[in-house]
Write a protein that holds these residues in place. Sequence first.
Motif, PDB file in Angstrom:
ATOM      1  N   LEU A   1     -10.727  34.175  -3.562  1.00 44.24           N
ATOM      2  CA  LEU A   1     -10.670  32.762  -3.197  1.00 44.24           C
ATOM      3  C   LEU A   1      -9.589  32.050  -3.999  1.00 44.24           C
ATOM      4  N   LYS A   2      -9.427  32.432  -5.261  1.00 46.68           N
ATOM      5  CA  LYS A   2      -8.359  31.851  -6.079  1.00 46.68           C
ATOM      6  C   LYS A   2      -6.997  32.212  -5.509  1.00 46.68           C
ATOM      7  N   GLY A   3      -6.865  33.416  -4.999  1.00 50.99           N
ATOM      8  CA  GLY A   3      -5.603  33.870  -4.440  1.00 50.99           C
ATOM      9  C   GLY A   3      -5.372  33.385  -3.021  1.00 50.99           C
ATOM     10  N   ALA A   4      -6.351  32.693  -2.445  1.00 52.70           N
ATOM     11  CA  ALA A   4      -6.230  32.255  -1.051  1.00 52.70           C
ATOM     12  C   ALA A   4      -5.087  31.275  -0.864  1.00 52.70           C
ATOM     13  N   LYS A   5      -4.758  30.511  -1.911  1.00 52.78           N
ATOM     14  CA  LYS A   5      -3.662  29.556  -1.757  1.00 52.78           C
ATOM     15  C   LYS A   5      -2.354  30.280  -1.464  1.00 52.78           C
ATOM     16  N   TRP A   6      -2.234  31.521  -1.907  1.00 48.03           N
ATOM     17  CA  TRP A   6      -1.012  32.281  -1.632  1.00 48.03           C
ATOM     18  C   TRP A   6      -1.065  32.934  -0.259  1.00 48.03           C
ATOM     19  N   SER A   7      -2.259  33.176   0.246  1.00 48.64           N
ATOM     20  CA  SER A   7      -2.352  33.851   1.537  1.00 48.64           C
ATOM     21  C   SER A   7      -1.803  32.986   2.667  1.00 48.64           C
ATOM     22  N   ASN A   8      -1.881  31.661   2.521  1.00 51.51           N
ATOM     23  CA  ASN A   8      -1.327  30.779   3.543  1.00 51.51           C
ATOM     24  C   ASN A   8       0.183  30.919   3.620  1.00 51.51           C
ATOM     25  N   ARG A   9       0.803  31.193   2.499  1.00 52.56           N
ATOM     26  CA  ARG A   9       2.258  31.345   2.462  1.00 52.56           C
ATOM     27  C   ARG A   9       2.692  32.563   3.280  1.00 52.56           C
ATOM     28  N   ALA A  10       1.883  33.570   3.354  1.00 54.18           N
ATOM     29  CA  ALA A  10       2.237  34.771   4.098  1.00 54.18           C
ATOM     30  C   ALA A  10       2.299  34.492   5.598  1.00 54.18           C
ATOM     31  N   GLU A  11       1.676  33.396   6.025  1.00 49.66           N
ATOM     32  CA  GLU A  11       1.653  33.056   7.435  1.00 49.66           C
ATOM     33  C   GLU A  11       2.832  32.189   7.846  1.00 49.66           C
ATOM     34  N   MET A  12       3.771  31.925   6.927  1.00 47.23           N
ATOM     35  CA  MET A  12       4.950  31.118   7.247  1.00 47.23           C
ATOM     36  C   MET A  12       5.886  31.892   8.158  1.00 47.23           C
ATOM     37  N   THR A  13       6.583  31.133   8.958  1.00 47.85           N
ATOM     38  CA  THR A  13       7.639  31.765   9.736  1.00 47.85           C
ATOM     39  C   THR A  13       8.811  32.018   8.799  1.00 47.85           C
ATOM     40  N   GLU A  14       9.762  32.797   9.256  1.00 52.05           N
ATOM     41  CA  GLU A  14      10.925  33.096   8.416  1.00 52.05           C
ATOM     42  C   GLU A  14      11.696  31.822   8.083  1.00 52.05           C
TER      43      GLU A  14
ATOM     44  N   GLU B   1      10.463  28.732   7.889  1.00 48.34           N
ATOM     45  CA  GLU B   1       9.693  27.952   6.919  1.00 48.34           C
ATOM     46  C   GLU B   1       9.825  28.544   5.523  1.00 48.34           C
ATOM     47  N   ALA B   2       9.798  29.856   5.443  1.00 47.56           N
ATOM     48  CA  ALA B   2       9.942  30.515   4.144  1.00 47.56           C
ATOM     49  C   ALA B   2      11.316  30.247   3.554  1.00 47.56           C
ATOM     50  N   LEU B   3      12.371  30.273   4.375  1.00 50.54           N
ATOM     51  CA  LEU B   3      13.722  29.999   3.901  1.00 50.54           C
ATOM     52  C   LEU B   3      13.830  28.549   3.425  1.00 50.54           C
ATOM     53  N   ALA B   4      13.246  27.619   4.180  1.00 45.18           N
ATOM     54  CA  ALA B   4      13.266  26.210   3.788  1.00 45.18           C
ATOM     55  C   ALA B   4      12.523  26.014   2.466  1.00 45.18           C
ATOM     56  N   GLU B   5      11.381  26.674   2.314  1.00 39.73           N
ATOM     57  CA  GLU B   5      10.618  26.584   1.063  1.00 39.73           C
ATOM     58  C   GLU B   5      11.423  27.161  -0.092  1.00 39.73           C
ATOM     59  N   GLN B   6      12.088  28.273   0.148  1.00 40.21           N
ATOM     60  CA  GLN B   6      12.915  28.893  -0.885  1.00 40.21           C
ATOM     61  C   GLN B   6      14.046  27.948  -1.290  1.00 40.21           C
ATOM     62  N   GLN B   7      14.698  27.322  -0.323  1.00 41.98           N
ATOM     63  CA  GLN B   7      15.790  26.394  -0.612  1.00 41.98           C
ATOM     64  C   GLN B   7      15.270  25.205  -1.435  1.00 41.98           C
ATOM     65  N   ARG B   8      14.086  24.701  -1.070  1.00 44.23           N
ATOM     66  CA  ARG B   8      13.495  23.583  -1.810  1.00 44.23           C
ATOM     67  C   ARG B   8      13.236  23.978  -3.262  1.00 44.23           C
ATOM     68  N   MET B   9      12.692  25.179  -3.437  1.00 50.71           N
ATOM     69  CA  MET B   9      12.380  25.647  -4.790  1.00 50.71           C
ATOM     70  C   MET B   9      13.656  25.861  -5.598  1.00 50.71           C
ATOM     71  N   PHE B  10      14.706  26.395  -4.965  1.00 46.54           N
ATOM     72  CA  PHE B  10      15.986  26.558  -5.654  1.00 46.54           C
ATOM     73  C   PHE B  10      16.540  25.206  -6.075  1.00 46.54           C
ATOM     74  N   ALA B  11      16.446  24.204  -5.191  1.00 41.45           N
ATOM     75  CA  ALA B  11      16.936  22.860  -5.499  1.00 41.45           C
ATOM     76  C   ALA B  11      16.182  22.273  -6.695  1.00 41.45           C
ATOM     77  N   GLU B  12      14.859  22.446  -6.717  1.00 40.37           N
ATOM     78  CA  GLU B  12      14.070  21.958  -7.847  1.00 40.37           C
ATOM     79  C   GLU B  12      14.484  22.650  -9.138  1.00 40.37           C
TER      80      GLU B  12
END
Length: 156
Positions: free
Chosen positions: A107-120, A122-133
């Motif tokens: 259940l603690k790891g469930a927050k990461w399981s939602n990330r696995a359901e991202m489209t490519e 969405e994952a690229l956009a999230e990666q770009q956001r994290m790089f910018a931060e």
Amino acid sequence: MEPMDIVGKAKEDASLPKATMTKIIKEMLPPDVRVARDTQDLLIECCIEFINLLSSESNEVCSKEERRTIAPEHVLKALGGLGFGDYIEEVYSAYEQHKVETMQDSLKGAKWSNRAEMTEEEALAEQQRMFAEARARMNGGEIASKQPDADQSLES
């Protein structure tokens, strides 16, 4: 010819983590009791033999029920069959506790399981956001201008 264990591998292939086993041994004894290294090795070998014996007996119980996967119930029946019936309740309790802890961990790891359901995308956009931060943190909080070389290499 080397001696063979239950699963057909050389006995040297079966082992338990020595440091972990030593810690368990020491935790079970009063603090003023010392255990010789040879004794620790002997206890570890006994644990390995017990696991082999219990696994073999569990497999037999499983086979008699015409199952292909050993279940916890098979292990509990095997304990009884080997004369360790007094421990079944305690082992079952430990198993139940393990299930609860495993469920809490998942259940603690469930927050990461939602990330696995991202489209490519969405994952690229999230990666770009994290790089910018990260760039902003590295530049002392300033939002740095985009680095075209890095962004282009990620897109290709």
